[in-house]
Motif scaffolding. Structure first.
Motif, PDB file in Angstrom:
ATOM      1  N   LYS A 128      -2.873 -10.788   5.653  1.00  0.00           N
ATOM      2  CA  LYS A 128      -1.672 -10.422   6.225  1.00  0.00           C
ATOM      3  C   LYS A 128      -0.613 -10.689   4.928  1.00  0.00           C
ATOM      4  O   LYS A 128       0.389 -10.100   4.638  1.00  0.00           O
ATOM      5  CB  LYS A 128      -1.106 -10.923   7.373  1.00  0.00           C
ATOM      6  CG  LYS A 128      -1.411 -10.537   8.609  1.00  0.00           C
ATOM      7  CD  LYS A 128      -1.201 -11.222   9.867  1.00  0.00           C
ATOM      8  CE  LYS A 128      -1.561 -10.629  11.102  1.00  0.00           C
ATOM      9  NZ  LYS A 128      -1.030 -11.071  12.428  1.00  0.00           N
ATOM     10  N   LEU A 129      -0.912 -11.825   4.259  1.00  0.00           N
ATOM     11  CA  LEU A 129      -0.281 -12.381   3.297  1.00  0.00           C
ATOM     12  C   LEU A 129      -0.507 -11.145   2.188  1.00  0.00           C
ATOM     13  O   LEU A 129       0.567 -11.102   1.156  1.00  0.00           O
ATOM     14  CB  LEU A 129      -0.590 -13.542   2.822  1.00  0.00           C
ATOM     15  CG  LEU A 129      -0.070 -14.940   3.829  1.00  0.00           C
ATOM     16  CD1 LEU A 129      -0.497 -16.355   3.269  1.00  0.00           C
ATOM     17  CD2 LEU A 129       1.656 -14.870   3.597  1.00  0.00           C
ATOM     18  N   LEU A 184      -1.222  -8.229   2.239  1.00  0.00           N
ATOM     19  CA  LEU A 184      -0.307  -7.064   2.416  1.00  0.00           C
ATOM     20  C   LEU A 184       1.059  -7.286   2.203  1.00  0.00           C
ATOM     21  O   LEU A 184       1.634  -6.427   1.425  1.00  0.00           O
ATOM     22  CB  LEU A 184      -0.576  -6.597   3.722  1.00  0.00           C
ATOM     23  CG  LEU A 184      -1.830  -5.888   4.181  1.00  0.00           C
ATOM     24  CD1 LEU A 184      -2.301  -5.721   5.515  1.00  0.00           C
ATOM     25  CD2 LEU A 184      -2.262  -4.409   3.391  1.00  0.00           C
ATOM     26  N   LYS A 185       1.543  -8.589   2.774  1.00  0.00           N
ATOM     27  CA  LYS A 185       3.077  -8.590   2.496  1.00  0.00           C
ATOM     28  C   LYS A 185       3.534  -8.584   0.710  1.00  0.00           C
ATOM     29  O   LYS A 185       4.323  -8.265   0.475  1.00  0.00           O
ATOM     30  CB  LYS A 185       3.515 -10.033   3.525  1.00  0.00           C
ATOM     31  CG  LYS A 185       4.925 -10.231   3.262  1.00  0.00           C
ATOM     32  CD  LYS A 185       5.024 -11.533   3.819  1.00  0.00           C
ATOM     33  CE  LYS A 185       6.281 -12.072   3.780  1.00  0.00           C
ATOM     34  NZ  LYS A 185       6.835 -13.287   4.460  1.00  0.00           N
ATOM     35  N   ASN A 186       2.708  -9.248   0.242  1.00  0.00           N
ATOM     36  CA  ASN A 186       2.927  -9.734  -1.269  1.00  0.00           C
ATOM     37  C   ASN A 186       2.346  -8.415  -2.013  1.00  0.00           C
ATOM     38  O   ASN A 186       2.177  -8.668  -3.450  1.00  0.00           O
ATOM     39  CB  ASN A 186       2.147 -11.190  -1.644  1.00  0.00           C
ATOM     40  CG  ASN A 186       3.065 -12.217  -0.878  1.00  0.00           C
ATOM     41  OD1 ASN A 186       4.171 -12.123  -0.525  1.00  0.00           O
ATOM     42  ND2 ASN A 186       2.229 -13.175  -0.447  1.00  0.00           N
ATOM     43  N   ASN A 187       1.783  -7.523  -1.679  1.00  0.00           N
ATOM     44  CA  ASN A 187       1.301  -6.246  -2.462  1.00  0.00           C
ATOM     45  C   ASN A 187       0.165  -6.859  -3.324  1.00  0.00           C
ATOM     46  O   ASN A 187       0.051  -6.491  -4.364  1.00  0.00           O
ATOM     47  CB  ASN A 187       2.288  -5.737  -3.175  1.00  0.00           C
ATOM     48  CG  ASN A 187       2.315  -4.440  -3.458  1.00  0.00           C
ATOM     49  OD1 ASN A 187       1.423  -3.983  -2.765  1.00  0.00           O
ATOM     50  ND2 ASN A 187       2.919  -3.909  -4.531  1.00  0.00           N
ATOM     51  N   ARG A 188      -0.712  -7.462  -2.825  1.00  0.00           N
ATOM     52  CA  ARG A 188      -1.980  -8.031  -3.641  1.00  0.00           C
ATOM     53  C   ARG A 188      -3.077  -6.944  -3.436  1.00  0.00           C
ATOM     54  O   ARG A 188      -4.259  -7.601  -3.227  1.00  0.00           O
ATOM     55  CB  ARG A 188      -2.217  -9.300  -3.194  1.00  0.00           C
ATOM     56  CG  ARG A 188      -1.331 -10.497  -3.931  1.00  0.00           C
ATOM     57  CD  ARG A 188      -1.692 -11.881  -3.871  1.00  0.00           C
ATOM     58  NE  ARG A 188      -1.410 -12.537  -2.641  1.00  0.00           N
ATOM     59  CZ  ARG A 188      -2.598 -12.772  -1.746  1.00  0.00           C
ATOM     60  NH1 ARG A 188      -3.699 -12.505  -2.170  1.00  0.00           N
ATOM     61  NH2 ARG A 188      -2.304 -13.580  -0.723  1.00  0.00           N
ATOM     62  N   TRP A 203      -2.247   1.122   4.315  1.00  0.00           N
ATOM     63  CA  TRP A 203      -1.663   0.846   2.915  1.00  0.00           C
ATOM     64  C   TRP A 203      -2.480   1.592   1.939  1.00  0.00           C
ATOM     65  O   TRP A 203      -1.750   2.203   1.040  1.00  0.00           O
ATOM     66  CB  TRP A 203      -2.040  -0.583   2.618  1.00  0.00           C
ATOM     67  CG  TRP A 203      -1.462  -1.166   1.143  1.00  0.00           C
ATOM     68  CD1 TRP A 203      -0.144  -1.332   1.097  1.00  0.00           C
ATOM     69  CD2 TRP A 203      -1.982  -0.965  -0.153  1.00  0.00           C
ATOM     70  NE1 TRP A 203      -0.056  -1.727  -0.292  1.00  0.00           N
ATOM     71  CE2 TRP A 203      -1.202  -1.235  -0.831  1.00  0.00           C
ATOM     72  CE3 TRP A 203      -3.256  -0.349  -0.202  1.00  0.00           C
ATOM     73  CZ2 TRP A 203      -1.423  -1.194  -2.368  1.00  0.00           C
ATOM     74  CZ3 TRP A 203      -3.571  -0.409  -1.510  1.00  0.00           C
ATOM     75  CH2 TRP A 203      -2.854  -0.789  -2.762  1.00  0.00           C
ATOM     76  N   THR A 263      -4.624 -15.141  -5.054  1.00  0.00           N
ATOM     77  CA  THR A 263      -2.954 -15.702  -5.744  1.00  0.00           C
ATOM     78  C   THR A 263      -3.142 -15.892  -7.144  1.00  0.00           C
ATOM     79  O   THR A 263      -2.070 -15.909  -7.659  1.00  0.00           O
ATOM     80  CB  THR A 263      -2.773 -17.008  -4.854  1.00  0.00           C
ATOM     81  OG1 THR A 263      -3.685 -17.819  -4.957  1.00  0.00           O
ATOM     82  CG2 THR A 263      -2.534 -16.584  -3.284  1.00  0.00           C
ATOM     83  N   THR A 281      -4.925 -14.259   8.369  1.00  0.00           N
ATOM     84  CA  THR A 281      -3.631 -14.840   7.579  1.00  0.00           C
ATOM     85  C   THR A 281      -3.653 -14.424   6.373  1.00  0.00           C
ATOM     86  O   THR A 281      -2.530 -14.057   5.834  1.00  0.00           O
ATOM     87  CB  THR A 281      -3.540 -16.373   7.834  1.00  0.00           C
ATOM     88  OG1 THR A 281      -3.428 -16.757   9.079  1.00  0.00           O
ATOM     89  CG2 THR A 281      -2.342 -17.007   7.279  1.00  0.00           C
TER      90      THR A 281
END
Length: 696
Positions: A452-453, A455-459, A513, A487, A449
């Motif tokens: 995935k977050l 990757l989604k938020n470009n971190r 990525w 975060t 989880t």
């Protein structure tokens, strides 16, 4: 705008004005001139120690060094021939015949810049052509030597045939047909190697298809005959060749057993550890997965053991990498004597062994583990005049009806061996789950989880570390490293998220990525006029990603990525355990004009065996070879041996984790092609390394 051609010019002159005029003249001709002004023989010798010029201009009338002295100094101290131009200046004129007899290529004048420019152009081009020809001649000779060596060492049975007669045969060919020396076959007709029933057909084939050293049809299945008359089935492959400049036909014999032997060899390599000869990590993991399934069904009980050698790092530092590998090999034989016949003993990695012990329970496993511990404690290896011994700590995870999945079994054993290490040598810990403890599966679900977050938020971000040539190549090579941000924007290092990504399969998404970001960065660099090359690591999971190559092909075309500017890295240990997938990947990358590198190369007893199956361009030496390199003769000998063999095979070598300037000079002397390490520059988000600082 076309990039200016670089040229190094030595100017023997006592005037700065003439030097400046030459730079301006060459700039207007499309050259970026780097000049070195020299006034005497000491200046010239010192300059030649640093580099060899493309051309030398001698201003006539110099008091401290004559034209004859200049030519003689170049002959004695330059590493290759240097064209010399004599240049007249007011009050110091020389006759062209006299200048050329002294050794100059021609005579010109500062008062006639157009003539000076034309003569320099001519000599620079001529010198460049001669240098290329010289390199090509050396390359041809080296290629011929490599071809001879490869033919002699090839497992394929190979012969050269001229007008139906043997003129050369390698060792495998002699062995196949039962001959001792190549002289026994020289002048013998190849027809004698063909079975009696197939001779007429063979003669017809040669007559119709192989004429004047060429073959229209290249394969023929037939019966072959050994020197004792025994016949066997085989296939001849024909292709045109030459030997000592004469056209001939190369014949390769393939028997029906060849493919079976190759498959058997590949299977053995994929499950065997090259250092110890035991099973490797992948075989252990495959076996533990099968054993866990049987344990859940109540068919077996077993235990998974991880065994850490306590002072192996001290041993390696004391005797060097090669001797440390010998120690691992010898202690492996002691462990073999201590395990039961059906148990699986493997070299897991580094200083860690693993065992799947069958028919074991919580009541019996400690006695079993203590037996392994005693075998380690009592063993003494005599290596290089030193007596070496070690203790071990052992962590155990049980397999029964309540056993978790494979990943959790292994992690329980790792936690147990870590706890044993805290308690001291000879400790055995059997893992006992705590009440309310999360399983690794539950922990990994949270990790998935988080990833995935991210990757989604470009971190995710990339860092780059320079890979620097020791031989004047100024192309900008960098290795790519991935970092994750939490975060709050704090950096999370790869060791804190990549192992979980590997376990959960998320490493495939992260690799995609990294690749896409690397490709877009690379394209930007080339548009800015930088010849940048990137080394990108691939996770083991990505090797089995069937869609990777088609995706990569699309991205390379979409972004118009320059040929050979992307090099993919796979660890040697991963390549061995996934040999089929790695070989397929390397060959596919060749077709896409991408490079391939084997990382952490050289720890096995015969690492170059791997190159028979995997076409690698770069070999990145295992980092432990760099430990105390300047003082460790063992590590120096190992690096030298790998480098020399790599040169024979035309492979480029990279020394990673270079620690100091002394190590750098040692590596340069050994012929290492590239170096890398925090001593030179730590990984950074910026592509700002000055590669020209290492140019000759």
């Amino acid at each position: 705008m076309e990039e200016k051609k670089k040229i190094n010019i030595f100017i023997i002159d006592d005037s700065f004005n003439n030097e400046e005029n030459i730079v301006k003249l060459m700039r207007s001709s499309g050259y970026a001139a780097h000049t070195t002004r020299i006034e005497d023989d000491e200046d010239l010798i010192e300059a030649l120690r640093k580099k060899t010029p493309d051309i030398l201009l001698y201003s006539n009338g110099m008091e401290l060094i004559s034209l004859q002295d200049t030519v003689q100094c170049l002959e004695e101290h330059a590493s290759e021939p240097v064209p010399v131009l004599a240049v007249n200046r007011p009050g110091h004129e020389l006759d062209v015949i006299e200048a050329m007899r002294t050794g100059a290529r021609d005579l010109t004048s500062y008062d006639n810049p157009s003539h000076l420019e034309m003569v320099m152009h001519r000599e620079i081009q001529a010198h460049s052509s001669i240098a290329k020809l010289f390199k090509l001649e050396i390359a041809i000779k080296e290629t011929e030597k490599r071809c001879e060596a490869l033919l002699d060492s090839s497992r394929d049975a190979i012969a050269y045939i001229h007008e139906g007669m043997h003129v050369y045969s390698n060792h495998s060919y002699l062995t196949l047909f039962g001959f001792d020396e190549s002289e026994d076959l020289e002048g013998m007709p190849i027809l004698d190697m063909v079975g009696s029933d197939d001779r007429d057909g063979f003669k017809t084939f040669l007559r119709d298809n192989c004429k004047s050293g060429s073959c229209d049809s290249d394969k023929l299945k037939l019966s072959l005959s050994k020197s004792n008359g025994t016949e066997f089935k085989g296939e001849m492959e024909f292709s045109p060749a030459s030997i000592e400049g004469e056209p001939c036909i190369q014949v390769i014999i393939r028997t029906q057993s060849d493919n079976k032997d190759l498959e058997k060899q590949l299977a053995m390599m994929s499950q065997t550890d090259s250092i110890t000869g035991l099973f490797n990590r992948q075989y252990f993991l495959d076996t533990i997965e099968d054993s866990a399934s049987k344990a859940k069904e109540g068919k077996i009980t077993a235990a998974a053991l991880l065994i850490h050698l306590d002072n192996f790092d001290d041993i390696k530092q004391s005797v060097g990498v090669v001797a440390a590998d010998q120690f691992l090999n010898e202690i492996s034989r002691q462990f073999e004597e201590s395990v039961a016949g059906d148990d699986v003993l493997a070299h897991f990695e580094g200083n860690t062994y693993s065992i799947i012990a069958f028919n074991q329970t919580a009541e019996t496993i400690e006695e079993y583990a203590n037996k392994i511990s005693k075998a380690s404690r009592d063993f003494i290896a005599n290596i290089k005049t030193q007596s070496l011994n070690t203790t071990c700590t052992i962590g155990v995870s049980l397999l029964d009806k309540n056993t978790p999945d494979t990943g959790e079994i292994l992690l329980r054993a790792e936690r147990a061996v870590e706890e044993a290490g805290k308690q001291g040598p000879n400790t055995v810990i059997v893992y006992q789950p705590k009440e309310g403890e999360l399983t690794q599966k539950e922990i990994d679900a949270k990790v998935v989880t988080d990833l995935k977050l991210a990757l989604k938020n470009n971190r995710f971000i990339l860092n780059f570390q320079p890979v620097i040539s020791l031989h004047g190549d100024t192309d900008e090579r960098y290795e790519v490293f991935v970092r994750m941000l939490d975060t709050d924007g704090n950096i999370i290092m790869p060791n804190d998220f990549l192992p979980a990504a590997d376990r959960t399969g998320m490493s495939i998404a992260i690799d995609r990525w990294v690749l896409l970001t690397t490709i877009t960065t690379l394209t930007k660099c080339w548009k800015e006029g930088k010849r940048t090359l990137f080394f990108v690591k691939l996770a083991a999971n990505s090797l089995k990603d069937t869609s990777l190559m088609s995706w990569l092909k699309e991205q390379l075309k979409k972004y118009n990525v320059p040929k050979n500017s992307l090099i993919f890295e796979v660890k040697e240990s991963v390549a061995v355990t996934s040999l089929k997938y790695t070989a397929e990947l390397a060959k596919s990358l060749q077709e896409l004009n991408c490079g391939f590198a084997l990382d952490d190369f050289g720890t096995g007893s015969n690492p170059f065996e791997l190159l028979k199956h995997i076409p690698a361009d770069y070999l990145k030496l295992e980092r432990s070879f760099m430990e105390e390199l300047s003082t460790s003769t063992e590590n120096q000998e190992a690096v030298k041996a790998i480098t020399e063999k790599a040169m024979e095979l035309n492979k480029l070598t990279i020394a990673q984790c270079v620690q100091d300037a002394t190590s750098l000079s040692v590596l340069w002397g050994m012929g290492i092609n590239f170096i890398q390490g925090n001593f030179l520059q730590e990984p950074s988000p910026d592509l700002d390394y000055d590669f020209s600082s290492m140019a000759g």
